[in-house]
Design a protein around this motif. Sequence first.
Motif, mmCIF file in Angstrom:
data_model
loop_
_atom_site.group_PDB
_atom_site.id
_atom_site.type_symbol
_atom_site.label_atom_id
_atom_site.label_comp_id
_atom_site.label_asym_id
_atom_site.label_seq_id
_atom_site.Cartn_x
_atom_site.Cartn_y
_atom_site.Cartn_z
ATOM 1 N N GLN A 1 0.825 -1.209 0.000
ATOM 2 C CA GLN A 1 0.000 0.000 0.000
ATOM 3 C C GLN A 1 0.861 1.261 0.000
ATOM 4 O O GLN A 1 0.536 2.245 -0.661
ATOM 5 C CB GLN A 1 -0.942 -0.003 1.205
ATOM 6 C CG GLN A 1 -1.994 -1.090 1.123
ATOM 7 C CD GLN A 1 -2.727 -1.287 2.445
ATOM 8 O OE1 GLN A 1 -2.128 -1.256 3.518
ATOM 9 N NE2 GLN A 1 -4.040 -1.497 2.355
ATOM 10 N N VAL A 2 1.964 1.227 0.742
ATOM 11 C CA VAL A 2 2.885 2.366 0.753
ATOM 12 C C VAL A 2 3.454 2.574 -0.653
ATOM 13 O O VAL A 2 3.517 3.710 -1.144
ATOM 14 C CB VAL A 2 4.018 2.163 1.784
ATOM 15 C CG1 VAL A 2 5.081 3.257 1.656
ATOM 16 C CG2 VAL A 2 3.463 2.130 3.205
ATOM 17 N N LEU A 3 3.830 1.487 -1.302
ATOM 18 C CA LEU A 3 4.353 1.577 -2.664
ATOM 19 C C LEU A 3 3.332 2.231 -3.594
ATOM 20 O O LEU A 3 3.672 3.127 -4.374
ATOM 21 C CB LEU A 3 4.731 0.187 -3.185
ATOM 22 C CG LEU A 3 5.184 0.115 -4.641
ATOM 23 C CD1 LEU A 3 6.459 0.922 -4.864
ATOM 24 C CD2 LEU A 3 5.374 -1.338 -5.061
ATOM 25 N N ILE B 1 3.320 -9.645 -8.125
ATOM 26 C CA ILE B 1 4.367 -8.620 -8.138
ATOM 27 C C ILE B 1 4.560 -8.020 -9.527
ATOM 28 O O ILE B 1 5.113 -6.940 -9.661
ATOM 29 C CB ILE B 1 5.714 -9.126 -7.582
ATOM 30 C CG1 ILE B 1 6.382 -10.112 -8.535
ATOM 31 C CG2 ILE B 1 5.569 -9.649 -6.170
ATOM 32 C CD1 ILE B 1 7.835 -10.394 -8.226
ATOM 33 N N ILE B 2 4.091 -8.712 -10.543
ATOM 34 C CA ILE B 2 4.262 -8.215 -11.906
ATOM 35 C C ILE B 2 3.612 -6.843 -12.068
ATOM 36 O O ILE B 2 4.124 -5.975 -12.774
ATOM 37 C CB ILE B 2 3.720 -9.234 -12.928
ATOM 38 C CG1 ILE B 2 4.612 -10.485 -12.924
ATOM 39 C CG2 ILE B 2 3.625 -8.623 -14.322
ATOM 40 C CD1 ILE B 2 4.081 -11.646 -13.731
ATOM 41 N N ASP B 3 2.499 -6.630 -11.380
ATOM 42 C CA ASP B 3 1.784 -5.353 -11.492
ATOM 43 C C ASP B 3 2.267 -4.300 -10.495
ATOM 44 O O ASP B 3 1.796 -3.168 -10.523
ATOM 45 C CB ASP B 3 0.275 -5.577 -11.300
ATOM 46 C CG ASP B 3 -0.313 -6.399 -12.431
ATOM 47 O OD1 ASP B 3 0.142 -6.258 -13.581
ATOM 48 O OD2 ASP B 3 -1.228 -7.200 -12.159
ATOM 49 N N ARG C 1 13.379 -2.735 -13.923
ATOM 50 C CA ARG C 1 12.221 -3.143 -13.118
ATOM 51 C C ARG C 1 11.709 -4.508 -13.571
ATOM 52 O O ARG C 1 11.434 -5.389 -12.752
ATOM 53 C CB ARG C 1 11.095 -2.116 -13.231
ATOM 54 C CG ARG C 1 11.283 -0.886 -12.436
ATOM 55 C CD ARG C 1 10.064 0.040 -12.532
ATOM 56 N NE ARG C 1 10.458 1.364 -12.147
ATOM 57 C CZ ARG C 1 10.605 2.394 -12.976
ATOM 58 N NH1 ARG C 1 10.314 2.275 -14.250
ATOM 59 N NH2 ARG C 1 11.006 3.554 -12.522
ATOM 60 N N LEU C 2 11.563 -4.665 -14.882
ATOM 61 C CA LEU C 2 11.093 -5.950 -15.422
ATOM 62 C C LEU C 2 12.086 -7.065 -15.112
ATOM 63 O O LEU C 2 11.687 -8.172 -14.745
ATOM 64 C CB LEU C 2 10.875 -5.835 -16.939
ATOM 65 C CG LEU C 2 9.767 -4.897 -17.407
ATOM 66 C CD1 LEU C 2 9.809 -4.747 -18.929
ATOM 67 C CD2 LEU C 2 8.399 -5.377 -16.944
ATOM 68 N N PHE D 1 3.496 -14.332 -16.298
ATOM 69 C CA PHE D 1 4.943 -14.430 -16.452
ATOM 70 C C PHE D 1 5.325 -14.411 -17.932
ATOM 71 O O PHE D 1 6.327 -13.797 -18.313
ATOM 72 C CB PHE D 1 5.499 -15.684 -15.770
ATOM 73 C CG PHE D 1 6.993 -15.739 -15.784
ATOM 74 C CD1 PHE D 1 7.732 -14.959 -14.903
ATOM 75 C CD2 PHE D 1 7.675 -16.540 -16.688
ATOM 76 C CE1 PHE D 1 9.117 -14.975 -14.926
ATOM 77 C CE2 PHE D 1 9.055 -16.568 -16.715
ATOM 78 C CZ PHE D 1 9.785 -15.782 -15.832
ATOM 79 N N SER D 2 4.527 -15.056 -18.742
ATOM 80 C CA SER D 2 4.770 -15.045 -20.181
ATOM 81 C C SER D 2 4.711 -13.625 -20.733
ATOM 82 O O SER D 2 5.571 -13.213 -21.531
ATOM 83 C CB SER D 2 3.744 -15.937 -20.892
ATOM 84 O OG SER D 2 3.939 -15.897 -22.272
#
Length: 188
Positions: free
Chosen positions: A64-66, A90-92, A130-131, A153-154
């Motif tokens: 939430q902080v992020l 975590i991807i999003d 980041r990716l 992931f794909s």
Amino acid sequence: MAEAHGCVLVVDDDPRVARVYAEQLRNAHTVRVAYSGTEALDSLDDDVDIVLLDRRMPGLTGDQVLERIREQDLNCQVAMVTAVEPDFEIIDMEFDEYLFKPVTGDQLLTTVDHLLHRATVDSSLQEFFRLASKRAALEAEKSQTELEHSDEFSELTSQFELLRDELRDSLDELGDDEAFELALSRWD
């Protein structure tokens, strides 16, 4: 890479962990410490370059902080420093690095130095890193079968490879920069 001095906000609800991280960074950087998500948001301003953010905290979580940091469009790099094993969600998330606890002082210093350097590069290169961080975190924790059966992931891998190729093409247009090419090849 020359080490740069930055302002680092350490956020962890365990005071012992927060103090250890702060002490490991204090000789090279200005350090602020927050023991909750609310304190973290209160401590943030334009002077903060790096946030080392625990994911699992009572009240306002690291996730939430992020989100609030990105909503406020604060110009800082964020490393999630956590014992939470990453899942495909975590991807999003819009973090810049993902570190698994326990973290050594050398890992903290290296991560902060890398993030300070990344903040100075083109936004495409920042997105590439980041990716790459998300991809590496998932590859470290998920089985090959889980990765192969994940549409998320794909898609992440496709975005990563497309951006990597675009950056390589740009590099070719600018001329051969051996250090940059070496950095990109690390993520092949």
